[in-house]
Design a protein around this motif. Structure first.
Motif, PDB file in Angstrom:
ATOM      1  N   ALA A  14       0.783  -1.185  -0.084  1.00  0.00           N
ATOM      2  CA  ALA A  14       0.069  -0.012  -0.041  1.00  0.00           C
ATOM      3  C   ALA A  14       0.788   1.449  -0.026  1.00  0.00           C
ATOM      4  CB  ALA A  14      -1.041  -0.227   1.227  1.00  0.00           C
ATOM      5  N   GLU A  15       2.051   1.148  -0.738  1.00  0.00           N
ATOM      6  CA  GLU A  15       2.761   2.385  -0.698  1.00  0.00           C
ATOM      7  C   GLU A  15       2.346   3.854  -1.220  1.00  0.00           C
ATOM      8  OE1 GLU A  15       6.595   1.388  -2.806  1.00  0.00           O
ATOM      9  OE2 GLU A  15       5.328   1.232  -4.514  1.00  0.00           O
ATOM     10  N   THR A  17      -0.729   4.548  -0.757  1.00  0.00           N
ATOM     11  CA  THR A  17      -1.831   5.131  -0.085  1.00  0.00           C
ATOM     12  C   THR A  17      -1.764   5.290   1.397  1.00  0.00           C
ATOM     13  OG1 THR A  17      -2.918   3.322   0.323  1.00  0.00           O
ATOM     14  CG2 THR A  17      -3.398   4.668  -1.784  1.00  0.00           C
ATOM     15  N   VAL A  18      -0.751   4.666   1.772  1.00  0.00           N
ATOM     16  CA  VAL A  18      -0.823   4.580   3.477  1.00  0.00           C
ATOM     17  C   VAL A  18      -0.565   5.605   4.113  1.00  0.00           C
ATOM     18  CG1 VAL A  18       1.601   3.587   3.671  1.00  0.00           C
ATOM     19  CG2 VAL A  18       0.017   2.836   5.216  1.00  0.00           C
ATOM     20  N   ALA A  19       0.447   6.506   3.463  1.00  0.00           N
ATOM     21  CA  ALA A  19       1.072   7.569   4.279  1.00  0.00           C
ATOM     22  C   ALA A  19      -0.281   8.705   4.534  1.00  0.00           C
ATOM     23  CB  ALA A  19       1.833   8.532   3.470  1.00  0.00           C
ATOM     24  N   ARG A  20      -1.251   8.787   3.324  1.00  0.00           N
ATOM     25  CA  ARG A  20      -2.308   9.603   3.482  1.00  0.00           C
ATOM     26  C   ARG A  20      -3.394   9.064   4.593  1.00  0.00           C
ATOM     27  NH1 ARG A  20      -5.405   9.178  -1.958  1.00  0.00           N
ATOM     28  NH2 ARG A  20      -6.017   7.312  -1.224  1.00  0.00           N
ATOM     29  N   ALA A  21      -3.455   7.813   4.623  1.00  0.00           N
ATOM     30  CA  ALA A  21      -4.228   7.390   5.589  1.00  0.00           C
ATOM     31  C   ALA A  21      -3.642   7.650   7.072  1.00  0.00           C
ATOM     32  CB  ALA A  21      -4.426   5.694   5.409  1.00  0.00           C
ATOM     33  N   VAL A  22      -2.544   7.296   7.131  1.00  0.00           N
ATOM     34  CA  VAL A  22      -1.644   7.616   8.609  1.00  0.00           C
ATOM     35  C   VAL A  22      -2.020   9.053   9.094  1.00  0.00           C
ATOM     36  CG1 VAL A  22       0.484   7.523   9.922  1.00  0.00           C
ATOM     37  CG2 VAL A  22      -0.184   5.340   8.453  1.00  0.00           C
ATOM     38  N   ALA A  23      -1.471   9.841   7.967  1.00  0.00           N
ATOM     39  CA  ALA A  23      -1.651  11.197   8.390  1.00  0.00           C
ATOM     40  C   ALA A  23      -3.257  11.688   8.691  1.00  0.00           C
ATOM     41  CB  ALA A  23      -1.348  12.212   7.299  1.00  0.00           C
ATOM     42  N   SER A  24      -4.121  11.034   8.261  1.00  0.00           N
ATOM     43  CA  SER A  24      -5.673  11.393   8.498  1.00  0.00           C
ATOM     44  C   SER A  24      -5.728  11.124   9.871  1.00  0.00           C
ATOM     45  CB  SER A  24      -6.383  10.798   7.441  1.00  0.00           C
ATOM     46  OG  SER A  24      -6.627   9.563   7.589  1.00  0.00           O
ATOM     47  N   ALA A  49       4.694   4.758   5.405  1.00  0.00           N
ATOM     48  CA  ALA A  49       4.006   4.918   6.682  1.00  0.00           C
ATOM     49  C   ALA A  49       4.826   5.655   7.574  1.00  0.00           C
ATOM     50  CB  ALA A  49       3.451   3.431   7.348  1.00  0.00           C
ATOM     51  N   TRP A  50       6.235   5.375   7.913  1.00  0.00           N
ATOM     52  CA  TRP A  50       6.988   6.302   8.725  1.00  0.00           C
ATOM     53  C   TRP A  50       7.088   7.761   8.195  1.00  0.00           C
ATOM     54  CZ3 TRP A  50       7.801   5.233  13.433  1.00  0.00           C
ATOM     55  CH2 TRP A  50       7.925   4.164  13.894  1.00  0.00           C
ATOM     56  N   GLY A  51       6.847   7.721   6.765  1.00  0.00           N
ATOM     57  CA  GLY A  51       7.022   9.183   6.440  1.00  0.00           C
ATOM     58  C   GLY A  51       5.973  10.142   6.585  1.00  0.00           C
ATOM     59  N   ALA A  52       4.818   9.466   7.070  1.00  0.00           N
ATOM     60  CA  ALA A  52       3.562  10.174   7.736  1.00  0.00           C
ATOM     61  C   ALA A  52       3.776  10.656   9.036  1.00  0.00           C
ATOM     62  CB  ALA A  52       2.587   9.589   7.488  1.00  0.00           C
ATOM     63  N   ASP A  53       5.002  10.071   9.735  1.00  0.00           N
ATOM     64  CA  ASP A  53       4.809  10.432  11.456  1.00  0.00           C
ATOM     65  C   ASP A  53       5.137  11.905  11.702  1.00  0.00           C
ATOM     66  OD1 ASP A  53       5.460  10.149  14.132  1.00  0.00           O
ATOM     67  OD2 ASP A  53       7.635   9.448  13.750  1.00  0.00           O
ATOM     68  N   LEU A  89      -8.694   1.289  10.204  1.00  0.00           N
ATOM     69  CA  LEU A  89      -8.779   2.244   9.029  1.00  0.00           C
ATOM     70  C   LEU A  89      -8.208   1.277   7.908  1.00  0.00           C
ATOM     71  CD1 LEU A  89      -8.893   5.132   7.519  1.00  0.00           C
ATOM     72  CD2 LEU A  89      -6.626   5.666   8.685  1.00  0.00           C
ATOM     73  N   ASP A  90      -8.712   1.281   6.613  1.00  0.00           N
ATOM     74  CA  ASP A  90      -8.101   0.577   5.817  1.00  0.00           C
ATOM     75  C   ASP A  90      -6.875   1.245   5.111  1.00  0.00           C
ATOM     76  OD1 ASP A  90      -9.925  -1.605   5.897  1.00  0.00           O
ATOM     77  OD2 ASP A  90     -11.057  -1.142   4.365  1.00  0.00           O
ATOM     78  N   ALA A  91      -5.977   0.905   4.563  1.00  0.00           N
ATOM     79  CA  ALA A  91      -4.721   1.509   3.967  1.00  0.00           C
ATOM     80  C   ALA A  91      -5.003   2.391   2.872  1.00  0.00           C
ATOM     81  CB  ALA A  91      -3.686   0.661   3.601  1.00  0.00           C
ATOM     82  N   ASP A  92      -6.121   2.033   2.172  1.00  0.00           N
ATOM     83  CA  ASP A  92      -6.624   2.856   1.141  1.00  0.00           C
ATOM     84  C   ASP A  92      -7.432   4.261   1.489  1.00  0.00           C
ATOM     85  OD1 ASP A  92      -5.701   0.988  -0.539  1.00  0.00           O
ATOM     86  OD2 ASP A  92      -7.522   0.175  -1.059  1.00  0.00           O
TER      87      ASP A  92
END
Length: 333
Positions: A14-15, A17-24, A49-53, A89-92
């Protein structure tokens, strides 16, 4: 605080979309933890995912060495988190700003509290990602087991709107008290199965007249095609619930759900056998299974009728570009 939430994201490949999900999730004040389980991805899911930290220390990214499937991955995240409430939360997908605040007032005495979901295409996602959670009109309702299962039985000519798609905030104490977790044998319908078992255990489940969850449909979604084994496992999950103590009404509606799942399973099994061995061989190998052959024939007929209608993803926005909702909103007075 009892209203603090852990948001769980099970992610595989999920590379994008996952950052968008985590940030939200991280932008929500009520969120104490965001736990991402990288389910043996072959891409940069964990890195993204870590990029949205946001530096708050609330993000945790776990890496599974072998693919667990969404149910087992979520169970791992539940085990490695502590917040008293759990949200999936789904990764999409995306949590709309203010979602948990909109659910907070309704969550007090409820074991599960869910809101509506809005579906858009990937192309429309950017336009809706920062839309604030909003009231949809109508009134909140308490969900019964029979009502929930009935709402997960597809009807011909109706866009898919099964309430198993819901993403409620769940009370950890209720799950722990009843020993409930996602069934790791399921890679399809794992949400439906858990919510149904929670309701049978006496969970108070409230559906709130608001929308704070944005579901983004993609043509290459992992759920777009169900394997025969996944459908068979869902039938077995229904059988386990049927073996328990149910009222006549509960048993009747769950049998309807099981019948529909079995029809889909038989259809998929026959198509797989036909693809592998040819039509004649598939018919011969299943000659002693008339129910399977009948369900397969009905499934083929439905597929051919579907070809006569314009294709549409579940919940995808219509031709006019408007989003669709899991539950049609009521007019706001």
């Amino acid at each position: 605080m009892n209203d603090e939430i852990c948001v769980i994201v099970a992610a595989m490949n999920a590379e994008r979309t996952v950052a968008r999900a985590v940030a939200s999730a991280l932008r929500e004040e009520a969120v104490r933890e965001v736990v991402v389980v990288d389910d043996a991805s072959e891409d940069a899911t964990a890195h993204e995912a870590w990029g949205a930290d946001d530096g708050s220390g609330r993000l945790k990214v776990l890496r599974a060495q072998k693919n667990l499937g969404p149910a087992a991955a979520r169970n791992l995240a539940i085990a490695r988190s502590r917040a008293p409430r759990i949200a999936i939360l789904d990764a999409d997908d995306v949590i709309l700003p203010g979602r948990f605040a909109a659910l907070a007032d309704a969550a007090g005495d409820w074991d599960m509290s869910a809101d509506n979901m809005m579906f858009v295409s990937e192309e429309q996602a950017e336009a809706y990602t920062h839309l604030a959670a909003f009231a949809t009109g109508g009134i909140a309702e308490r969900m019964s087991f029979a009502r929930f299962v009935a709402a997960n039985i597809s009807q011909a000519g109706r866009p898919r709107g099964e309430l198993g798609f819901l993403k409620p905030v769940m009370r950890r104490a209720f799950l722990d008290r009843h020993g409930l977790r996602y069934d790791p044998s399921l890679r399809l319908g794992e949400d439906f199965d858990l919510y149904a078992r929670m309701l049978l255990a006496g969970a108070r489940f409230r559906l709130v007249a608001a929308c704070g969850y944005l579901a983004i449909e993609r043509a290459d979604s992992l759920s777009a095609r169900h394997a025969a084994a996944d459908l068979a496992a869902l039938v077995e999950a229904d059988d386990r619930m049927l073996a328990g103590h149910l009222s006549p009404d509960e048993r009747e509606v769950l049998l309807q759900h099981r019948t529909q799942c079995a029809q889909r399973w038989h259809h998929r099994h026959f198509l797989d056998a036909k693809q592998k061995s040819g039509l004649v061989r598939a018919l011969y190998e299943n000659r002693d299974r008339p129910r399977l052959l009948l369900d397969a024939g009905l499934g083929v007929a439905r597929d051919k009728l579907a070809l006569l209608r314009p294709a549409r993803l579940p919940g995808k926005s219509d031709a006019a570009g408007e989003p669709r909702f899991l539950i049609a909103p009521s007019p706001v007075p």
